[in-house]
Design a protein around this motif. Structure first.
Motif, short mmCIF file in Angstrom:
data_model
loop_
_atom_site.label_atom_id
_atom_site.label_comp_id
_atom_site.label_asym_id
_atom_site.label_seq_id
_atom_site.Cartn_x
_atom_site.Cartn_y
_atom_site.Cartn_z
N CYS A 112 5.94 0.52 74.70
CA CYS A 112 6.16 1.10 73.37
C CYS A 112 4.80 1.31 72.71
O CYS A 112 4.13 0.33 72.35
N MET A 118 5.81 3.10 65.16
CA MET A 118 6.21 2.28 66.31
C MET A 118 5.82 0.83 66.08
O MET A 118 6.51 -0.10 66.52
N ASP A 119 4.72 0.61 65.39
CA ASP A 119 4.25 -0.75 65.12
C ASP A 119 5.14 -1.47 64.10
O ASP A 119 5.14 -2.70 64.04
N LYS A 120 5.88 -0.70 63.29
CA LYS A 120 6.74 -1.29 62.26
C LYS A 120 7.70 -2.30 62.86
O LYS A 120 8.42 -2.04 63.79
N GLU A 121 7.68 -3.52 62.26
CA GLU A 121 8.45 -4.63 62.79
C GLU A 121 9.89 -4.62 62.28
O GLU A 121 10.20 -4.01 61.26
N LYS A 150 4.25 -8.68 73.19
CA LYS A 150 3.50 -8.00 72.13
C LYS A 150 2.01 -8.16 72.34
O LYS A 150 1.46 -9.26 72.27
N THR A 180 8.20 -4.49 67.45
CA THR A 180 8.47 -3.10 67.10
C THR A 180 9.96 -2.85 66.92
O THR A 180 10.77 -3.08 67.83
N HIS A 202 5.02 -4.09 73.52
CA HIS A 202 4.62 -3.54 72.22
C HIS A 202 3.10 -3.47 72.20
O HIS A 202 2.42 -4.49 72.13
N CYS A 204 0.63 -1.13 70.08
CA CYS A 204 0.40 -0.06 69.12
C CYS A 204 -0.32 -0.62 67.90
O CYS A 204 -0.43 -1.83 67.73
N LYS A 381 15.11 2.97 61.67
CA LYS A 381 14.57 2.89 63.03
C LYS A 381 15.68 2.77 64.06
O LYS A 381 15.45 2.97 65.26
#
Length: 501
Positions: A112, A118-121, A150, A180, A202, A204, A381
């Motif tokens: 990812c 994309m980094d948004k948790e 991650k 992500t 993850h 990004c 998302k």
């Protein structure tokens, strides 16, 4: 005699100091991609590697299979034959010592990548809207057949790195909180359909343009990208002197019992130049290269929106670079950037053209996945993950399903009509909630006016009273496209124009 005694004492003092370093070298250590709870890629030759004492034989065992290799230059790598999906398995790695890794699954691994969307948790993140219904999503995030890896965000590296400092975790309400969201929802939707374990990597970083993730040596081979390399190299020439000045100011303040916060912040900002021109590729992608994966999902482009023409070269170059890095034609599924007031249609077009021109890629359209605020970081998302998972099921796992909205194919002009043809029409074209919106039409003068679009089978007829001899049609060609052209599978059409420059 006195000299011999002192020599003996010196040796006794030196040996304990050397022993920890020697012991550390002698201990078998696998790369951090190999920890308990990992998912390893099924149905392919599987390298396992790490460090140990020079010349030692290292043996790796898992699922009734065993492979050995000799340590050379402190490094070892064995190659296991393809493994069938399943688990949990135990892996043992033996040399001067033995390491036992437990709860290993064999399945499909997806990388990812991208920037902040994309980094948004899954959990709350400062300066960004929350993921829709995130508390409920966290409460229901226990999926033992999904595993998370991650990669820590790094300031970048000038040269390619060999290791990332992290480990695998089981997907649960705690671990997924900082993972992500788009990647998690992709894996959550995909795993029950393919019925094998899924590993998600993850890797990004928010706010990063694509050139941070592309090998500088590769970038230098494209004339259209040469300016990025030139600017980076010029900045790096100035870096040592600027860094030295700031470091000296910080040290001088410390010697006086003070903290120079301005210089500390400036140095931290200066160090971010290392991310540029492949710095994040070196630090966060290259170390993963020997770890087999099924494919890539990618959500990025906002930080390149002011250079959309260049992105038409940059993004395909990145895809090729990553495929060359893994030495396989990886499926590359990406997300078209969301509607936003300062992100014009040109970047979405660059992404659309990439999908059309680069084989084994897919673009998820999410113009319907934003709320009335049209935030740059949409909270939905779940939709992003669902669209990517749908495409993976069709493209990678060969399900006979429609996975895209209508994709503009061609136009012909007949009298005052523009007749548009599409692929991915599914079971038919449709307008949601009233007549079709978002279409404009122009003659040879290039003046676009609002147009009427009518569905005729799997085609559209587009007209406007003011345009007697049309020459071009555009759809959703603005900063915030939020229109209603779909196929009957409920998948929206991408914005497009027939007059591509």
């Amino acid at each position: 005699m006195l000299l011999k005694r002192f020599a003996g004492i010196s040796l006794m003092l030196v040996l304990p100091a050397l022993l920890p370093a020697y012991t550390a070298m002698a201990v078998v250590k696998p790369a951090n991609l190999f920890t308990s709870h990992a998912v390893l890629q099924r149905n392919t030759i599987l390298p396992v590697w790490g460090t140990a004492a020079e010349g030692k034989m290292i043996t790796v065992s898992i699922a009734g299979q065993q492979a050995s290799a000799k340590v050379t230059n402190g490094q070892w790598m064995v190659k296991l034959k393809p493994l069938q999906p399943g688990g949990p398995f135990t892996m043992t790695i033996s040399g001067d010592s033995t390491i036992t890794l437990t709860d290993i699954l064999i399945g499909d691994v997806w990388l990812c990548g991208g920037q902040s969307n994309m980094d948004k948790e899954v959990g709350p993140h400062r300066n960004q809207p929350n993921v829709d219904n995130y508390l409920e999503e966290l409460a229901n995030a226990n999926h033992p057949q999904i595993r998370l890896f991650k990669v820590p965000a790094k300031e970048g590296a000038i040269t390619p790195q060999e290791e990332v400092n992290t480990h695998w975790t089981i997907c649960d309400s705690t671990n997924v909180r900082s993972f992500t969201a788009a990647g998690y929802f992709f894996g959550r939707d995909l795993q029950p359909e393919i019925k094998v374990p899924v590993g998600l990597i993850h890797s990004c970083w928010g706010g990063t343009p694509a050139e941070f993730w592309l090998d500088k040596k590769v970038m230098a081979t494209y004339p259209e990208l040469q300016s990025l390399v030139t600017e980076y190299e010029a900045a790096m020439k100035e870096y040592p002197e600027k860094a030295a000045v700031l470091q000296q100011a910080i040290q001088s303040a410390a010697a006086a019992g003070q903290r120079d916060t301005i210089s500390i912040k400036a140095l931290s900002q200066l160090n971010l130049i290392k991310r540029n021109c492949g710095g994040l590729y070196n630090a966060m992608i290259y170390p993963l290269r020997n770890f087999p994966i099924t494919g890539v999902i990618w959500y990025q482009g906002e930080s390149n929106s002011d250079r959309a023409k260049q992105y038409q070269t940059l993004f395909p170059a990145l895809i090729k670079n990553w495929r060359d890095t893994w030495k396989i034609n990886l499926p590359f599924l990406f997300v078209q950037i969301a509607p936003y007031k300062t992100k014009g249609p040109d970047l979405r077009e660059a992404q659309l053209l990439t999908w059309k021109k680069v084989p084994n890629t897919f673009m998820a359209v999410i113009t319907d996945g934003v709320d009335s605020t049209f935030n740059l970081h949409p909270g939905n998302k779940q939709l992003v993950g669902a669209r990517l998972a749908l495409a993976a099921r069709a493209m990678v796992y060969q399900e006979k399903i429609e996975y895209s909205g209508p994709l503009y194919q061609s136009v012909r002009f007949k009298g005052n009509q523009a007749i548009l043809s599409f692929t991915h029409t599914g079971s038919g074209l449709m307008a949601k909630n009233g007549p079709l919106t978002g279409f404009t039409i122009a003659g040879k003068d290039g003046v676009f006016v609002p147009a009427k679009a009518t569905i005729k089978g799997n085609q559209l007829e587009v007209t406007a009273d003011a345009v007697k001899a049309p020459a071009a049609v555009r759809f959703g060609w603005n900063d915030i496209p939020h229109d209603n052209f779909y196929n009957r599978e409920g998948l929206p059409a991408s914005p497009f124009r027939t007059d591509v420059e």
